[in-house]
Design a protein around this motif. Sequence first.
Motif, PDB file in Angstrom:
ATOM      1  N   ASN A 143      36.948 -65.827 -91.516  1.00  0.00           N
ATOM      2  CA  ASN A 143      36.442 -67.139 -91.908  1.00  0.00           C
ATOM      3  C   ASN A 143      37.289 -68.299 -91.399  1.00  0.00           C
ATOM      4  O   ASN A 143      36.918 -69.463 -91.576  1.00  0.00           O
ATOM      5  CB  ASN A 143      36.332 -67.221 -93.433  1.00  0.00           C
ATOM      6  CG  ASN A 143      35.153 -66.422 -93.965  1.00  0.00           C
ATOM      7  OD1 ASN A 143      34.264 -66.036 -93.215  1.00  0.00           O
ATOM      8  ND2 ASN A 143      35.148 -66.162 -95.257  1.00  0.00           N
ATOM      9  N   ASP A 144      38.411 -67.984 -90.764  1.00  0.00           N
ATOM     10  CA  ASP A 144      39.249 -69.033 -90.190  1.00  0.00           C
ATOM     11  C   ASP A 144      38.486 -69.703 -89.043  1.00  0.00           C
ATOM     12  O   ASP A 144      37.912 -69.024 -88.187  1.00  0.00           O
ATOM     13  CB  ASP A 144      40.550 -68.419 -89.664  1.00  0.00           C
ATOM     14  CG  ASP A 144      41.575 -69.464 -89.271  1.00  0.00           C
ATOM     15  OD1 ASP A 144      41.241 -70.317 -88.418  1.00  0.00           O
ATOM     16  OD2 ASP A 144      42.690 -69.440 -89.796  1.00  0.00           O
ATOM     17  N   PRO A 145      38.447 -71.039 -88.994  1.00  0.00           N
ATOM     18  CA  PRO A 145      37.726 -71.733 -87.908  1.00  0.00           C
ATOM     19  C   PRO A 145      38.179 -71.326 -86.512  1.00  0.00           C
ATOM     20  O   PRO A 145      37.394 -71.392 -85.556  1.00  0.00           O
ATOM     21  CB  PRO A 145      38.037 -73.207 -88.182  1.00  0.00           C
ATOM     22  CG  PRO A 145      38.318 -73.266 -89.651  1.00  0.00           C
ATOM     23  CD  PRO A 145      38.991 -71.978 -89.991  1.00  0.00           C
ATOM     24  N   SER A 146      39.425 -70.870 -86.402  1.00  0.00           N
ATOM     25  CA  SER A 146      39.936 -70.480 -85.074  1.00  0.00           C
ATOM     26  C   SER A 146      39.445 -69.098 -84.640  1.00  0.00           C
ATOM     27  O   SER A 146      39.727 -68.665 -83.524  1.00  0.00           O
ATOM     28  CB  SER A 146      41.466 -70.490 -85.084  1.00  0.00           C
ATOM     29  OG  SER A 146      41.963 -69.497 -85.970  1.00  0.00           O
ATOM     30  N   SER A 147      38.707 -68.393 -85.503  1.00  0.00           N
ATOM     31  CA  SER A 147      38.248 -67.050 -85.151  1.00  0.00           C
ATOM     32  C   SER A 147      37.187 -67.070 -84.061  1.00  0.00           C
ATOM     33  O   SER A 147      36.964 -66.065 -83.380  1.00  0.00           O
ATOM     34  CB  SER A 147      37.680 -66.349 -86.390  1.00  0.00           C
ATOM     35  OG  SER A 147      36.472 -66.971 -86.803  1.00  0.00           O
ATOM     36  N   LEU A 206      39.605 -63.571 -94.819  1.00  0.00           N
ATOM     37  CA  LEU A 206      40.238 -64.856 -94.503  1.00  0.00           C
ATOM     38  C   LEU A 206      40.396 -65.022 -92.995  1.00  0.00           C
ATOM     39  O   LEU A 206      40.188 -66.109 -92.449  1.00  0.00           O
ATOM     40  CB  LEU A 206      41.604 -64.944 -95.195  1.00  0.00           C
ATOM     41  CG  LEU A 206      41.550 -65.102 -96.719  1.00  0.00           C
ATOM     42  CD1 LEU A 206      42.952 -64.911 -97.312  1.00  0.00           C
ATOM     43  CD2 LEU A 206      40.982 -66.467 -97.106  1.00  0.00           C
ATOM     44  N   LYS A 207      40.729 -63.940 -92.329  1.00  0.00           N
ATOM     45  CA  LYS A 207      40.875 -63.964 -90.865  1.00  0.00           C
ATOM     46  C   LYS A 207      39.535 -64.308 -90.198  1.00  0.00           C
ATOM     47  O   LYS A 207      39.465 -65.149 -89.292  1.00  0.00           O
ATOM     48  CB  LYS A 207      41.383 -62.602 -90.385  1.00  0.00           C
ATOM     49  CG  LYS A 207      41.401 -62.422 -88.875  1.00  0.00           C
ATOM     50  CD  LYS A 207      41.805 -60.997 -88.532  1.00  0.00           C
ATOM     51  CE  LYS A 207      41.594 -60.682 -87.066  1.00  0.00           C
ATOM     52  NZ  LYS A 207      41.898 -59.265 -86.750  1.00  0.00           N
ATOM     53  N   ARG A 220      40.453 -58.692 -98.481  1.00  0.00           N
ATOM     54  CA  ARG A 220      40.557 -60.144 -98.641  1.00  0.00           C
ATOM     55  C   ARG A 220      41.235 -60.766 -97.421  1.00  0.00           C
ATOM     56  O   ARG A 220      40.811 -61.802 -96.904  1.00  0.00           O
ATOM     57  CB  ARG A 220      41.336 -60.465 -99.907  1.00  0.00           C
ATOM     58  CG  ARG A 220      41.436 -61.951-100.216  1.00  0.00           C
ATOM     59  CD  ARG A 220      42.375 -62.189-101.378  1.00  0.00           C
ATOM     60  NE  ARG A 220      41.840 -61.679-102.631  1.00  0.00           N
ATOM     61  CZ  ARG A 220      42.512 -60.861-103.447  1.00  0.00           C
ATOM     62  NH1 ARG A 220      43.709 -60.428-103.103  1.00  0.00           N
ATOM     63  NH2 ARG A 220      41.976 -60.475-104.586  1.00  0.00           N
ATOM     64  N   SER A 221      42.284 -60.120 -96.936  1.00  0.00           N
ATOM     65  CA  SER A 221      43.002 -60.613 -95.755  1.00  0.00           C
ATOM     66  C   SER A 221      42.086 -60.645 -94.533  1.00  0.00           C
ATOM     67  O   SER A 221      42.100 -61.601 -93.750  1.00  0.00           O
ATOM     68  CB  SER A 221      44.215 -59.724 -95.489  1.00  0.00           C
ATOM     69  OG  SER A 221      44.864 -60.093 -94.311  1.00  0.00           O
ATOM     70  N   PRO A 232      31.487 -68.271 -90.206  1.00  0.00           N
ATOM     71  CA  PRO A 232      31.965 -67.536 -91.381  1.00  0.00           C
ATOM     72  C   PRO A 232      30.982 -66.448 -91.801  1.00  0.00           C
ATOM     73  O   PRO A 232      29.779 -66.529 -91.530  1.00  0.00           O
ATOM     74  CB  PRO A 232      32.067 -68.623 -92.462  1.00  0.00           C
ATOM     75  CG  PRO A 232      32.119 -69.910 -91.728  1.00  0.00           C
ATOM     76  CD  PRO A 232      31.336 -69.716 -90.467  1.00  0.00           C
TER      77      PRO A 232
END
Length: 463
Positions: free
Chosen positions: A99-103, A96-97, A92-93, A107
């Motif tokens: 799918n973060d826009p800053s990645s 989230l990483k 899950r972590s 997504p």
Amino acid sequence: MDCKPHVMCIPFPVQGHINSMLKLAKLLHSNGFIITFVYDESTYSTMLETSGDHSSLHGSHDFYIQTMEVDKEMKRHFSLASYDNKHLIAFRSLMLKLNDPSSGVPPVTCIISDIVFAFTYEAAAEFHLPHVTFSSLGAFSFMGFLHFKQLLEQELVPLKSESDVSNGYLDMPIDWIPGMKNINLRDLPTMIRTTNPNDIPLNFMNYAFQKVFQTSAIIINTFDELEGDVLEAMAEMLPPIYTVGPLSLISDHCSSFWKEDMNCLEWLDGKQPNSVIYVSFGSFAELTKDQLIEFAWGLVYSEHDFLWIIRQGLVKGNQENDVALPQEILREIMNGRGLISSWCRQEKVLSHPSIAGFLTHSGWNSTMESIGVGLPMLCWPYYGDQTTNCHYVCKEWGIGMEIEHDVNREKVASLIKELMSGKKGKEMKEKALEWKECAFRAVREGGSSFLNVAKLVKEVLRK
């Protein structure tokens, strides 16, 4: 931002499962997908130490590698609790990483998970994503695992006593599994061979394969002509199935837990065509010291050239593999008739013109690689689905002969001689070449696996 679909691939962290998933990921990448390939941290560190295979992927546009921590005991013992709690949290972590826009990447749009990673179903539901199950097992083995539930309900397993392994109980015909003819209890995956009703591998595999009814689609590394009977039966009871193999004929990319010895290929270059037996028991099987010695003498008595992979950890309780081999086999090696190596690029070895046959543990990847190059096999199944694979190779497809679990040097030598120069060996070689042609037809443009990849992309991954 790029709006290409983004597929996360998470293989079970053992070499055979990783390599087949990696080939699938490469195939999808070539079809225009962004790929995030997830290793567990310790496995990835080991691979970076042993090979530079991943540099080409690191440099590939839209192919990313991520790691997450996977419990070592889980890898060894299929710990059910850790699957559904600790690893779900880690996964899950990671989601989230990503799918973060800053990645910097779109997504994730789909999760492709190894069939034994049960926690990914819950993660896919949480993130409202399609979940696709990838099976690095064959379809017959898949169906066998799927029917552990009925075996338990009918109280055919667990075994009533240890003696059931040798008293003929395992010869009981199992004639009620759809699409699987002429099989006995012994031909099903070996997790059934326990007397413990709380046995973790038995109960976990039952659990994992019952979860598969919840998936959006199933991808199997096989081809329709090889396992058509059982695939038809599976299609009537499971989510959509896409056969895409043999993946070894589509992609040559693989990872290695051990440093590969390139001298194997040079040695093979000096041998006559169809003159060498290749011996490898894969990345997981273990032999006792006595079994190793019997195989060694069998190779000596066969009087045929051999290439034998003795990797670290092959001999039980001996991580350094410093078991003394018979002087006679060492003499044969000194004379050039044999070569012992710690590890090799198996697909390149199997396709070498000097190789005439494969003495194997009957892992599914090894079986598919052998079929893909038209090689007959001598089968010594060790664990899991390997007994099922061995049954079909030897009894149904006509391309192998089984070595009994209690290894005997004279029998090993006799089977090698038969494979290399006997009547049965000639028939097996002819049949193996026929299956090779079937495999190539499947992956060629217009073939069943080729079309299934296109359907998978259209109907599931881009939907």
